[in-house]
Design a protein around this motif. Structure first.
Motif, PDB file in Angstrom:
ATOM      1  N   ASP A 290      10.735  48.953  -0.267  1.00 48.36           N
ATOM      2  CA  ASP A 290      11.430  47.860   0.410  1.00 48.36           C
ATOM      3  C   ASP A 290      11.357  48.043   1.929  1.00 48.36           C
ATOM      4  OD1 ASP A 290      13.819  46.294   1.500  1.00 48.36           O
ATOM      5  OD2 ASP A 290      13.917  45.765  -0.619  1.00 48.36           O
ATOM      6  N   ASP A 291      11.065  46.947   2.632  1.00 49.50           N
ATOM      7  CA  ASP A 291      11.073  46.977   4.098  1.00 49.50           C
ATOM      8  C   ASP A 291      12.514  46.752   4.578  1.00 49.50           C
ATOM      9  OD1 ASP A 291      10.281  47.028   6.735  1.00 49.50           O
ATOM     10  OD2 ASP A 291       9.596  44.955   6.769  1.00 49.50           O
ATOM     11  N   THR A 292      13.369  47.663   4.201  1.00 48.53           N
ATOM     12  CA  THR A 292      14.810  47.504   4.375  1.00 48.53           C
ATOM     13  C   THR A 292      15.230  47.425   5.838  1.00 48.53           C
ATOM     14  OG1 THR A 292      15.122  48.786   2.357  1.00 48.53           O
ATOM     15  CG2 THR A 292      17.044  48.518   3.782  1.00 48.53           C
ATOM     16  N   TYR A 293      14.564  48.180   6.687  1.00 45.92           N
ATOM     17  CA  TYR A 293      15.093  48.368   8.039  1.00 45.92           C
ATOM     18  C   TYR A 293      14.678  47.290   9.038  1.00 45.92           C
ATOM     19  CZ  TYR A 293      16.497  52.899   6.250  1.00 45.92           C
ATOM     20  OH  TYR A 293      17.083  53.887   5.508  1.00 45.92           O
ATOM     21  N   GLY A 294      13.798  46.376   8.632  1.00 43.04           N
ATOM     22  CA  GLY A 294      13.454  45.242   9.485  1.00 43.04           C
ATOM     23  C   GLY A 294      13.029  45.637  10.873  1.00 43.04           C
ATOM     24  N   SER A 295      13.782  45.212  11.889  1.00 43.62           N
ATOM     25  CA  SER A 295      13.411  45.468  13.282  1.00 43.62           C
ATOM     26  C   SER A 295      13.418  46.951  13.628  1.00 43.62           C
ATOM     27  CB  SER A 295      14.366  44.722  14.220  1.00 43.62           C
ATOM     28  OG  SER A 295      15.699  45.165  14.038  1.00 43.62           O
ATOM     29  N   LYS A 296      14.068  47.793  12.792  1.00 42.90           N
ATOM     30  CA  LYS A 296      14.117  49.233  13.055  1.00 42.90           C
ATOM     31  C   LYS A 296      13.097  49.996  12.219  1.00 42.90           C
ATOM     32  CE  LYS A 296      19.038  49.178  14.281  1.00 42.90           C
ATOM     33  NZ  LYS A 296      20.386  49.740  13.983  1.00 42.90           N
ATOM     34  N   ARG A 297      12.158  49.262  11.633  1.00 43.97           N
ATOM     35  CA  ARG A 297      11.212  49.883  10.697  1.00 43.97           C
ATOM     36  C   ARG A 297      10.372  50.969  11.348  1.00 43.97           C
ATOM     37  NH1 ARG A 297       9.235  44.675  11.411  1.00 43.97           N
ATOM     38  NH2 ARG A 297       9.942  43.981   9.363  1.00 43.97           N
ATOM     39  N   LEU A 298      10.075  50.848  12.640  1.00 48.46           N
ATOM     40  CA  LEU A 298       9.177  51.811  13.282  1.00 48.46           C
ATOM     41  C   LEU A 298       9.865  53.139  13.593  1.00 48.46           C
ATOM     42  CD1 LEU A 298       7.149  49.509  15.719  1.00 48.46           C
ATOM     43  CD2 LEU A 298       6.543  50.295  13.426  1.00 48.46           C
ATOM     44  N   VAL A 299      11.186  53.186  13.468  1.00 44.32           N
ATOM     45  CA  VAL A 299      11.896  54.438  13.745  1.00 44.32           C
ATOM     46  C   VAL A 299      12.669  54.917  12.515  1.00 44.32           C
ATOM     47  CG1 VAL A 299      12.087  54.021  16.222  1.00 44.32           C
ATOM     48  CG2 VAL A 299      13.851  53.122  14.688  1.00 44.32           C
ATOM     49  N   SER A 300      12.427  54.300  11.381  1.00 38.65           N
ATOM     50  CA  SER A 300      13.164  54.651  10.170  1.00 38.65           C
ATOM     51  C   SER A 300      12.194  54.973   9.046  1.00 38.65           C
ATOM     52  CB  SER A 300      14.064  53.484   9.736  1.00 38.65           C
ATOM     53  OG  SER A 300      14.939  53.105  10.785  1.00 38.65           O
ATOM     54  N   PRO A 301      12.607  55.804   8.085  1.00 34.43           N
ATOM     55  CA  PRO A 301      11.753  56.067   6.919  1.00 34.43           C
ATOM     56  C   PRO A 301      11.663  54.828   6.030  1.00 34.43           C
ATOM     57  CG  PRO A 301      13.901  57.058   6.621  1.00 34.43           C
ATOM     58  CD  PRO A 301      13.884  56.531   8.027  1.00 34.43           C
TER      59      PRO A 301
END
Length: 574
Positions: free
Chosen positions: A453-464
């Protein structure tokens, strides 16, 4: 004197005359560049402009000296301006989306540097090239911006290559663009104005200008451009070699507020993005880097911007020009890009050609107007075969598509390739969300009901990358596996790290973004990184990791196959 000697003498005379004319043209151009041909004040003599800057005042307040020379920016400190001048400055931006006030501070003939790559000048020095018609559409374009476009063409082009410059007035209401403009351009023997009685929109106005043109090559150019030295010769040379090729220049940005020219140094090509079918930027693919031999060689591009391009008269007519059923502007460059490739031609970016273009901040397609949706749907339903479902408004739900029967007949008559051929042969790097080799949800076999799941959206580049309960709605659980062995969602790809698997901007050359998925007959299998580790799950945090492959259920993934891989087959010569 024998007939042979007379013929030789005539040819030598013509050659000498041509060289002499070009010598004086180069000398005149260099003199203008050195002497900064005019002051802005002289550009507006005998013409009343309510918002013209008070040049005498500004020269003392801002200390202007040769404003805009060599493409430099003119930064107006509004705080230093008297109230009346500050109001003019702000009003110009509100009315036009660019600072026509600042533009008025810059001479209509300003110098631009010669930025051609080493070798360009000698490579494109052939005098025997076909003549060109330059077609410019304008609607209430500011006087200074429009005429700076015209001057840059006339000042930076060998005169024998320009047959005519056609200014098409798309029913402007600004009075200064009527008789005053007619009087001003009368100084140019080759410039003519064609006026539409009612608004046509860019697409139909361009075809109107084309019908008034007579040269074997047409250049379509926006009314807010500036041409650099040597801009035209490379575009026309490639068409002279193969008149089924459309050529585009390197586009450099002209700042809409200060009119400084920002030089483009990183070469990027264009491709067709979905679902809006407008061009998007892409890095030069590795296959294209290997095909080119010299920095001056043209780049094959899957699509093009529409602000400046050159096309042969024969080829434009054969392709049916622009689709007359399209309205206003938008996506006409996409249609032309697809059909030139699919119907036997090509599209090239020529790095030896340089043109500045001012991009306005407002984009109609961001607000999804009916005319733009109509244009997209017409392209999708004529040129994209079964892939039309990936385009917005393909079913006509947002706007009427209109009658496309004549366009479908054109495609049949030209015996054009399929859109699948275009994807496989012209743009194998193309990415359409939902059209991967494998596509949709990626379900973990060991956990059963959990999907990536692409759960973190806008924070995807700094989150697992996390796992979440499979919901079947796709969106943030839609993943594609591509020909480049990427696992991606829009422009973001899985990337292996020493810790949890991360999301990163997709990069074709990044080996840490390469994965292999070969499911067994029962429909599931491991996802293996380039380093040989298997994609797995940290069950304490429900995030993706890589670890040594062991066949564990946490390392097995179920993913739906959509199609077979495409292979690139386009020949290396055209």
């Amino acid at each position: 004197m024998s007939p042979l000697h007379r013929k030789i003498s005539t040819l030598l005379f013509v050659l000498l005359l041509t060289l002499t004319c070009n010598y004086f043209w180069v000398a005149r151009r260099m003199w203008k560049r050195v002497t900064c041909v005019s002051k802005p004040d002289s550009d507006y003599n005998h013409i009343h402009f309510p918002d013209i800057p008070n040049m005498t005042l500004l020269e003392s307040v801002l200390g202007l000296k040769q404003p805009g020379a060599n493409g430099t920016a003119v930064v107006v400190d509004v705080k230093k301006l008297p109230k009346e001048e500050a109001e003019k400055f702000q009003r110009s931006i509100e009315e036009r989306e660019y600072s026509s006030y600042t533009s008025s501070l810059i001479p209509l003939q300003r110098s631009l540097p010669d930025v051609r790559l080493q070798g360009c000048y000698t490579l494109y020095s052939d005098l025997n090239l076909p003549e060109t018609s330059v077609i410019i559409i304008f609607y209430n374009e500011h006087w200074s911006v429009l005429l700076r476009t015209v001057h840059s063409i006339m000042d930076n082009t060998p005169p024998h290559l320009i047959k005519e410059v056609i200014l098409v007035d798309d029913a402007s209401t600004d009075e200064v663009l009527k008789e005053p403009l007619k009087e001003y351009v009368s100084r140019f023997r080759k410039v003519q104005i064609v006026r539409a009685e009612s608004r046509q929109g860019l697409i139909r106005a361009r075809m109107m200008g084309f019908e008034h043109s007579t040269a074997p090559v047409a250049v379509f150019m926006d009314a807010h451009c500036e041409c650099f030295p040597g801009w035209l010769e490379p575009l026309v040379t490639r068409i002279a070699e193969n008149d089924s090729i459309i050529t585009t220049p390197m586009i450099h940005g002209v700042n809409p507020l200060n009119f400084g020219v920002t030089m483009t140094t990183n070469i990027r090509l264009q491709w067709v993005s979905f679902p809006e079918l407008r061009f998007a930027w892409m890095n030069v693919p590795q296959r294209e880097k290997l095909r080119r031999k010299r920095p001056t060689d043209p780049y094959r591009s899957p699509a093009m911007v529409g602000c400046v391009f050159a096309i042969s008269r024969r080829w434009f007519r054969k392709l049916g020009q622009f689709d007359p059923g399209m309205e206003v502007w938008g996506a006409e460059n996409t249609e032309l890009s697809l059909k030139t490739w699919m119907c036997g031609g090509g599209l090239e970016l020529v790095p030896c050609s340089n043109v500045g273009h001012m991009y306005r901040p407002n984009k109609y397609y961001d607000s999804n107007p009916p005319f733009f949706s109509r244009n997209i749907a017409r392209i999708a339903n004529v040129w994209m075969d079964g892939y039309n479902v990936f385009a917005r408004n393909h079913d006509g739900a947002l706007a009427d598509v209109g009658d496309i029967s004549d366009r479908l007949k054109l495609r049949r008559d030209l015996h054009c390739h399929s859109f699948e051929w275009y994807l496989a042969n012209v743009n194998p790097e193309s990415y359409i969300v939902g059209d991967g080799i494998y596509t949709g949800e990626v379900r973990n076999v060991g956990l059963g009901t959990f999907c990536i799941d692409d759960t973190y959206g806008s924070k995807r580049l700094v989150s697992p990358i996390a796992l979440f309960t499979c919901h079947g709605q796709l969106g943030n659980q839609l993943w594609d596996y591509t020909e480049l062995r990427e696992i991606k969602n829009f422009m973001f790809c899985f990337q292996e790290t020493t810790g949890p698997v991360a999301m990163a901007i997709c990069d074709e050359g990044e080996m840490k973004q390469k994965w292999r998925y070969d499911p067994s007959a029962d429909g599931h299998g491991p996802v293996v990184s380039a380093s040989g580790l298997c994609l797995s799950v940290d069950t304490t945090q429900l995030i993706l990791i890589t670890e040594t492959c062991n066949g564990n259920g946490l390392q097995l993934w179920r993913w739906r196959k959509r199609r077979e891989p495409r292979t690139w087959k386009l020949k290396n010569s055209m």
